[in-house]
Enzyme design. Structure first.
Site, mmCIF file in Angstrom:
data_model
loop_
_atom_site.group_PDB
_atom_site.id
_atom_site.type_symbol
_atom_site.label_atom_id
_atom_site.label_comp_id
_atom_site.label_asym_id
_atom_site.label_seq_id
_atom_site.Cartn_x
_atom_site.Cartn_y
_atom_site.Cartn_z
ATOM 1 N N CYS A 167 76.908 56.377 41.499
ATOM 2 C CA CYS A 167 77.227 55.062 40.927
ATOM 3 C C CYS A 167 76.304 53.945 41.410
ATOM 4 O O CYS A 167 76.419 52.804 40.949
ATOM 5 C CB CYS A 167 78.680 54.715 41.234
ATOM 6 S SG CYS A 167 79.832 55.983 40.678
ATOM 7 N N HIS A 310 81.012 45.724 43.114
ATOM 8 C CA HIS A 310 81.099 47.093 42.605
ATOM 9 C C HIS A 310 82.448 47.244 41.906
ATOM 10 O O HIS A 310 82.514 47.790 40.807
ATOM 11 C CB HIS A 310 80.940 48.101 43.748
ATOM 12 C CG HIS A 310 80.841 49.512 43.298
ATOM 13 N ND1 HIS A 310 79.924 49.940 42.358
ATOM 14 C CD2 HIS A 310 81.552 50.619 43.649
ATOM 15 C CE1 HIS A 310 80.065 51.238 42.144
ATOM 16 N NE2 HIS A 310 81.049 51.671 42.919
ATOM 17 N N GLU A 321 85.357 46.957 49.873
ATOM 18 C CA GLU A 321 84.331 45.992 49.471
ATOM 19 C C GLU A 321 84.730 44.583 49.883
ATOM 20 O O GLU A 321 83.891 43.792 50.336
ATOM 21 C CB GLU A 321 84.081 46.055 47.964
ATOM 22 C CG GLU A 321 82.930 45.176 47.520
ATOM 23 C CD GLU A 321 82.486 45.402 46.084
ATOM 24 O OE1 GLU A 321 81.402 44.903 45.713
ATOM 25 O OE2 GLU A 321 83.216 46.087 45.335
ATOM 26 N N LYS A 342 83.353 45.511 35.658
ATOM 27 C CA LYS A 342 83.944 46.805 35.294
ATOM 28 C C LYS A 342 85.347 46.637 34.744
ATOM 29 O O LYS A 342 85.881 47.553 34.109
ATOM 30 C CB LYS A 342 83.946 47.739 36.497
ATOM 31 C CG LYS A 342 82.565 48.241 36.918
ATOM 32 C CD LYS A 342 82.681 49.240 38.060
ATOM 33 C CE LYS A 342 81.318 49.752 38.505
ATOM 34 N NZ LYS A 342 80.533 48.728 39.239
ATOM 35 N N HIS A 347 83.759 51.773 34.166
ATOM 36 C CA HIS A 347 82.765 52.193 35.154
ATOM 37 C C HIS A 347 81.744 53.090 34.471
ATOM 38 O O HIS A 347 82.047 54.222 34.084
ATOM 39 C CB HIS A 347 83.450 52.931 36.292
ATOM 40 C CG HIS A 347 82.581 53.150 37.489
ATOM 41 N ND1 HIS A 347 81.210 52.959 37.473
ATOM 42 C CD2 HIS A 347 82.883 53.537 38.764
ATOM 43 C CE1 HIS A 347 80.711 53.227 38.655
ATOM 44 N NE2 HIS A 347 81.710 53.578 39.463
ATOM 45 N N PHE A 406 79.232 57.804 45.313
ATOM 46 C CA PHE A 406 79.645 59.000 46.030
ATOM 47 C C PHE A 406 78.478 59.497 46.884
ATOM 48 O O PHE A 406 77.306 59.367 46.517
ATOM 49 C CB PHE A 406 80.055 60.105 45.061
ATOM 50 C CG PHE A 406 81.415 59.893 44.418
ATOM 51 C CD1 PHE A 406 82.238 58.847 44.784
ATOM 52 C CD2 PHE A 406 81.862 60.769 43.447
ATOM 53 C CE1 PHE A 406 83.482 58.666 44.201
ATOM 54 C CE2 PHE A 406 83.109 60.607 42.851
ATOM 55 C CZ PHE A 406 83.915 59.543 43.224
#
Length: 422
Positions: A167, A310, A321, A342, A347, A406
């Site tokens: 991502c 994010h 975050e 998002k 996403h 990830f």
């Protein structure tokens, strides 16, 4: 060869293909209006799946951007990449003659590549029809075909590679492109990210991880970053591509400079394959690295007027975050607007950073902060200014975009207003 002194880097073109619209203007209008791109899955029959919703690109016609015969030999993520790149180059009014083509490269990000084609051809083999596997199967699934085919279609002969960092891939691609111009003397770069994995296998896999929302009856309300009722992200698809140029060259040709790339930072959590560390250490170091990079252009932390988070709408990401932003910005965190686009786009995985870099450019250029929609009841620990529900006017000197993937891979970009850093 590394240049004697770092070059300034301009953003001169944007191309967005998203669940909110095919085209930059369409996408940006939807963002400012706070519209959701989520709806029932149409790519396949989702009956029997825990998740039956996604943020799909609607109304995309590949032949509007490429030869129809070629398009049939491209997986959807490649089509999205070519389309967004053509839109970006057109927006930049960039004429690629032979000399410039050799000094212009392409770096794109992609997380999973041609998963749909892999599923389809595996079914053929499993059914005893191996002789029916397409001769284009391998080229259609390889992630780097997003950048490779884009370069072929546009005639880009400079550096060409793909970042496959989950991502964070789109953000890493823009950061790498920025460095190619700043430090290695390339004149222009086409960069961003593309993804198209709304498939049975991907949805089933994310369901097994309990990573995606199952709010099937209210898809437009399913992506709700920082909200206490969030239950996972909504999988999306699309592409976001930017044209970056060496600043003085862009000025000489009279380009419309939309923003300046001021800094890029990257880090690794070195902690867990999917979960961030509780204290957000990797995110903290990536943000600080971007701020340190941008300090060479005179940026101070108080110049950051907005953060595109994010903000995935997952339990861990949103909390971690928020903690990381507080650690980096200290008392300024409470005064710095932060939002997650998002909440509207879903996403987009490997494409997220490219799309969000484009939206950050537009936010700086127009002085509009995108909202976080569906933020009805903020999580107790998510107590910053997330620009809930409605877009907001704000003059921005500089802004930041965060991407965390990830494998603990992190990327952060800082962009500045075009006329603010001379």
């Amino acid at each position: 060869m590394r240049t004697a002194s770092p070059k300034r880097v301009a953003v001169t073109g944007l191309g967005l293909v998203t669940p909110l619209g095919v085209g930059t203007a369409e996408t940006w209008a939807a963002v400012k209006a706070g519209r959701s791109g989520a709806g029932p899955i149409t790519r396949f029959s989702a009956d029997g799946f825990k998740t039956r919703i996604a943020c799909e690109v609607k109304g995309f016609q590949a032949e509007a951007f490429m030869d129809r015969k070629k398009a049939r030999r491209m997986e959807l993520f490649i089509q999205f990449a070519v389309a967004a790149a053509r839109l970006a180059v057109q927006d930049a009014s960039l004429t690629l003659d032979d000399e410039l083509a050799e000094r212009t490269g392409c770096v794109l990000g992609c997380g999973l590549g041609g998963l749909k084609n892999m599923e389809d051809n595996h079914t053929l083999v499993a059914d005893g029809r191996a002789d029916r596997v397409s001769p284009f199967f391998i080229p259609m699934i390889i992630g780097n075909m997003a950048s490779g085919v884009t370069a072929i279609e546009l005639g880009l002969k400079g550096p060409n590679f793909l970042t496959a960092t989950a991502c964070a891939a789109g953000t890493h691609a823009v950061g790498q492109a920025y460095q190619q111009i700043r430090d290695f003397g390339y004149q222009a770069m086409v960069c961003g990210g593309s993804e198209a994995v709304i498939t049975k296998l991907a949805v089933a896999g994310f369901n097994a991880m309990k990573a995606v929302s199952t709010r099937n009856d209210e898809p437009e309300k399913a992506s709700r970053p920082f909200d206490r009722d969030r239950d996972g992200f909504v999988i999306g698809e699309g592409a976001g591509v930017l044209v970056l140029e060496e600043w003085e060259r862009a000025k000489r040709r009279g380009a419309n400079i939309r923003a300046e790339v001021l800094g890029f930072g990257a880090s690794c959590d070195a902690y867990h394959i999917t979960a961030p560390q509780d204290d957000g250490d990797g995110a903290v170091r990536a943000m600080r690295a971007a701020l340190d990079d941008a300090a060479s252009r005179g940026l101070k932390i108080e110049d950051i007027g907005y953060i595109n988070a994010h903000g995935t709408s997952t339990g861990l990401n949103d909390l971690v975050e928020t903690r990381a932003v507080k650690q980096v910005f200290g008392p300024l965190a409470a005064k710095t607007p932060i939002s997650s686009t998002k909440s509207m786009t879903g996403h987009l995985l490997g494409a997220a950073g490219g799309v969000e870099a484009g939206l950050l450019t537009l936010a700086i250029e127009e002085g509009v902060l995108p909202p976080t929609i569906n933020l009805d009841q903020p999580d107790d620990e998510c107590d910053l200014d997330y620009v809930p529900h409605q877009a907001r006017r704000a003059e921005l000197r500089a802004a930041m975009s965060n991407s965390f993937g990830f494998g603990g891979t992190n990327g952060v970009l800082i962009l500045g207003r075009a006329d603010a850093w001379d």
